[in-house]
Design a protein around this motif. Structure first.
Motif: not given
Length: 110
Positions: A79-96
Motif C-alpha cells: 500500500t502506498v500512502y500520500y500526504t501533502l508537503n509543507d509549503g505554499p500549496a498546503l496553505g492554499i489547500m487549507r484556504a480552499l
C-alpha cells in the motif's frame, strides 16, 4: 504593501513560481485529491473511494503532484500512502478546504 518597493526581478521569480503552482492546482481531480489530503495521509485506494475516481486515474495525478513536490508518499508493504508537503500549496489547500471542500454532516454540525 507598497508595490513600488518590490524588487522587480524577485517579483518576476515569485510570480512565475505562483503561476506554476496554480497550474498544478488547475485540475478538478487534483484539487479533489489535495482536498482529501488536507485532513491527513491516505492510501491511493482511500483517495479513489473518497473522490469517486478510479485508482489508476488517482495514481496518474498523484505521480504529477509528487513530481511537482506537492505531495510525498510512503510505502507500507503493497500500500502506498500520500500526504501533502509543507509549503505554499498546503496553505492554499487549507484556504480552499475551508471554502470549497464539503464536510461530512456530523463534522459540519459541530
Amino acid at each position: 504593501m507598497d508595490v513600488s518597493m518590490l524588487d522587480a526581478a524577485a517579483l518576476d521569480e515569485r510570480a512565475e513560481a505562483a503561476a506554476e503552482l496554480l497550474k498544478s492546482l488547475a485540475n478538478p481531480v487534483r484539487l479533489k485529491i489535495l482536498c482529501a489530503l488536507v485532513d491527513g495521509e491516505r492510501s491511493v485506494g482511500a483517495l479513489a473511494e473518497a473522490i469517486g475516481v478510479r485508482e489508476t486515474v488517482v495514481s496518474q495525478h498523484l505521480m504529477r503532484l509528487r513530481a511537482e513536490g506537492l505531495v510525498r508518499n510512503r510505502r507500507e508493504r503493497t500500500t502506498v500512502y500520500y500526504t501533502l508537503n509543507d509549503g505554499p500549496a498546503l496553505g492554499i489547500m487549507r484556504a480552499l478546504y475551508e471554502s470549497f471542500c464539503p464536510r461530512p454532516a456530523a463534522a459540519a454540525a459541530e
